[in-house]
Design an enzyme around this catalytic site. Sequence first.
Site, mmCIF file in Angstrom:
data_model
loop_
_atom_site.group_PDB
_atom_site.id
_atom_site.type_symbol
_atom_site.label_atom_id
_atom_site.label_comp_id
_atom_site.label_asym_id
_atom_site.label_seq_id
_atom_site.Cartn_x
_atom_site.Cartn_y
_atom_site.Cartn_z
ATOM 1 N N ASP A 24 32.958 9.294 15.797
ATOM 2 C CA ASP A 24 33.425 8.300 14.846
ATOM 3 C C ASP A 24 33.432 8.979 13.475
ATOM 4 O O ASP A 24 32.811 10.026 13.308
ATOM 5 C CB ASP A 24 32.429 7.123 14.894
ATOM 6 C CG ASP A 24 32.672 6.091 13.844
ATOM 7 O OD1 ASP A 24 33.800 5.591 13.756
ATOM 8 O OD2 ASP A 24 31.728 5.765 13.093
ATOM 9 N N LEU A 25 34.132 8.431 12.513
ATOM 10 C CA LEU A 25 34.187 9.077 11.189
ATOM 11 C C LEU A 25 33.228 8.420 10.195
ATOM 12 O O LEU A 25 32.210 8.998 9.812
ATOM 13 C CB LEU A 25 35.622 9.037 10.645
ATOM 14 C CG LEU A 25 35.806 9.613 9.238
ATOM 15 C CD1 LEU A 25 35.513 11.102 9.200
ATOM 16 C CD2 LEU A 25 37.234 9.351 8.747
ATOM 17 N N ASP A 26 33.574 7.182 9.810
ATOM 18 C CA ASP A 26 32.781 6.480 8.789
ATOM 19 C C ASP A 26 31.383 6.205 9.321
ATOM 20 O O ASP A 26 31.221 5.500 10.309
ATOM 21 C CB ASP A 26 33.450 5.147 8.417
ATOM 22 C CG ASP A 26 34.771 5.335 7.677
ATOM 23 O OD1 ASP A 26 34.980 6.422 7.129
ATOM 24 O OD2 ASP A 26 35.579 4.398 7.650
ATOM 25 N N THR A 76 31.105 6.770 4.238
ATOM 26 C CA THR A 76 32.099 6.049 3.439
ATOM 27 C C THR A 76 31.822 4.549 3.408
ATOM 28 O O THR A 76 32.474 3.830 2.659
ATOM 29 C CB THR A 76 33.516 6.298 3.992
ATOM 30 O OG1 THR A 76 33.421 6.290 5.402
ATOM 31 C CG2 THR A 76 34.089 7.599 3.514
ATOM 32 N N LYS A 115 31.326 -2.655 10.019
ATOM 33 C CA LYS A 115 31.356 -1.252 10.466
ATOM 34 C C LYS A 115 32.152 -1.126 11.763
ATOM 35 O O LYS A 115 31.862 -1.819 12.740
ATOM 36 C CB LYS A 115 29.942 -0.707 10.631
ATOM 37 C CG LYS A 115 29.274 -0.500 9.285
ATOM 38 C CD LYS A 115 27.954 0.235 9.416
ATOM 39 C CE LYS A 115 27.409 0.543 8.021
ATOM 40 N NZ LYS A 115 26.034 1.027 8.073
ATOM 41 N N SER A 119 38.302 7.053 15.351
ATOM 42 C CA SER A 119 37.946 6.206 14.201
ATOM 43 C C SER A 119 38.910 5.036 14.047
ATOM 44 O O SER A 119 40.091 5.144 14.373
ATOM 45 C CB SER A 119 37.997 7.072 12.934
ATOM 46 O OG SER A 119 37.985 6.272 11.779
ATOM 47 N N ALA A 120 38.390 3.934 13.511
ATOM 48 C CA ALA A 120 39.240 2.768 13.236
ATOM 49 C C ALA A 120 40.018 2.943 11.935
ATOM 50 O O ALA A 120 40.929 2.172 11.638
ATOM 51 C CB ALA A 120 38.369 1.519 13.144
ATOM 52 N N ASN A 139 42.691 5.888 7.134
ATOM 53 C CA ASN A 139 42.561 6.955 6.140
ATOM 54 C C ASN A 139 41.878 8.191 6.707
ATOM 55 O O ASN A 139 41.503 9.090 5.948
ATOM 56 C CB ASN A 139 41.737 6.444 4.948
ATOM 57 C CG ASN A 139 42.428 5.308 4.210
ATOM 58 O OD1 ASN A 139 43.569 5.451 3.764
ATOM 59 N ND2 ASN A 139 41.777 4.164 4.123
ATOM 60 N N LYS A 188 37.733 -1.697 17.612
ATOM 61 C CA LYS A 188 36.451 -1.708 18.316
ATOM 62 C C LYS A 188 35.883 -3.130 18.221
ATOM 63 O O LYS A 188 36.062 -3.750 17.176
ATOM 64 C CB LYS A 188 35.477 -0.715 17.661
ATOM 65 C CG LYS A 188 35.975 0.735 17.682
ATOM 66 C CD LYS A 188 35.140 1.592 16.732
ATOM 67 C CE LYS A 188 35.720 2.994 16.622
ATOM 68 N NZ LYS A 188 35.038 3.845 15.635
ATOM 69 N N GLU A 210 28.410 7.295 17.498
ATOM 70 C CA GLU A 210 28.815 6.088 16.757
ATOM 71 C C GLU A 210 27.683 5.534 15.895
ATOM 72 O O GLU A 210 26.533 5.555 16.290
ATOM 73 C CB GLU A 210 29.199 4.982 17.756
ATOM 74 C CG GLU A 210 30.670 4.714 17.909
ATOM 75 C CD GLU A 210 31.333 4.092 16.690
ATOM 76 O OE1 GLU A 210 30.639 3.673 15.761
ATOM 77 O OE2 GLU A 210 32.574 4.030 16.682
ATOM 78 N N ASP A 211 28.044 4.997 14.725
ATOM 79 C CA ASP A 211 27.034 4.342 13.877
ATOM 80 C C ASP A 211 27.101 2.820 13.968
ATOM 81 O O ASP A 211 26.239 2.144 13.416
ATOM 82 C CB ASP A 211 27.221 4.745 12.404
ATOM 83 C CG ASP A 211 28.477 4.135 11.812
ATOM 84 O OD1 ASP A 211 29.544 4.218 12.464
ATOM 85 O OD2 ASP A 211 28.409 3.548 10.719
HETATM 86 P P1 B16 Z 1 40.451 1.888 6.705
HETATM 87 P P2 B16 Z 1 35.104 4.173 11.675
HETATM 88 C C1 B16 Z 1 36.019 2.154 10.152
HETATM 89 O O1 B16 Z 1 35.870 3.515 10.406
HETATM 90 C C2 B16 Z 1 34.957 1.633 9.191
HETATM 91 O O2 B16 Z 1 33.683 1.668 9.803
HETATM 92 C C3 B16 Z 1 35.277 0.224 8.794
HETATM 93 O O3 B16 Z 1 34.315 -0.238 7.856
HETATM 94 C C4 B16 Z 1 36.682 0.181 8.194
HETATM 95 O O4 B16 Z 1 37.046 -1.156 7.862
HETATM 96 C C5 B16 Z 1 37.677 0.741 9.206
HETATM 97 O O5 B16 Z 1 37.303 2.051 9.553
HETATM 98 C C6 B16 Z 1 39.094 0.761 8.688
HETATM 99 O O6 B16 Z 1 39.170 1.678 7.623
HETATM 100 O O7 B16 Z 1 40.511 0.739 5.747
HETATM 101 O O8 B16 Z 1 40.170 3.220 6.049
HETATM 102 O O9 B16 Z 1 41.662 1.933 7.613
HETATM 103 O O10 B16 Z 1 33.672 3.831 11.481
HETATM 104 O O11 B16 Z 1 35.723 3.604 12.932
HETATM 105 O O12 B16 Z 1 35.375 5.651 11.485
HETATM 106 MG MG MG Z 2 31.622 4.161 11.905
#
Ligand code: B16
Ligand code: MG
Length: 216
Positions: free
Chosen positions: A10-12, A18, A46, A115-116, A119, A146, A170-171
């Site tokens: 996962d990224l964030d 972030t 998250k 990642s979701a 960005n 997710k 995953e966090d």
């Molecule tokens: P964006 P992950 C998720 O990333 C974040 O945990 C979540 O807080 C965020 O709303 C989502 O990405 C969408 O992000 O606005 O940059 O498209 O944890 O799946 O890497």
């Molecule tokens: Mg995450």
Amino acid sequence: MSEIKACIFDLDGVIVDTAKYHFLAWRKLANELGFDFSEEQNEMLKGVSRIESLRLILELGGVSMSEEDIQLLAAKKNEDYLIFVNQMDEKEILPGVVSFLEQVRASGMKVVLGSASKNAERILKQINLIDIFDVIIDGTKTSRSKPDPQVFIMGAEAVSIPNEHCVVFEDAPKGVQAAQAAGMKTVGIGKSDVLGAADRVIPGFEGLELEFLQTL
Ligand code: B16
Ligand code: MG
């Protein structure tokens, strides 16, 4: 080595923190709409997509608006979020991440991002980490958020590794749920009171050696 043939990250919250920037941008939006938004409430966002996060926040604030305005607000939040992202560099990579990614790659296992975030590529370029991934599956490629397993299933398919030979880092509890729904092993990054459903929970990657995967 163990039967693990691909590591999906996962990224964030796993590679970079972030969540703090998402929180600041969401809180600004909530305040402008006339209500507050706490860090505790931010926890449940998250792993949740941008648009679904916004819907949850509007619900919390008891605010309803047209679909068009929802899209506009989501775009505005992203602009605020990108101000923080544009200032990111390698220093924001969480401790031990680079060393662990390099060990995974050197072992011949696949390195996948799941990642979701829409960005994700931008952030990976910003922190100079994009080249280490064999495949990047992010919010620009998925249609379901997710805890739906889509993002991880697509990642495993893209590197031609069966789901049961993949481990997901995953966090977010929703991310752990998604990985388990895909039949993958899971490592929670963070605290076990939140991520207890994962096969293992570790505080982070600092000092982590590849042998750890054999214990899964
Ligand atoms: P964006 P992950 C998720 O990333 C974040 O945990 C979540 O807080 C965020 O709303 C989502 O990405 C969408 O992000 O606005 O940059 O498209 O944890 O799946 O890497
Ligand atoms: Mg995450």
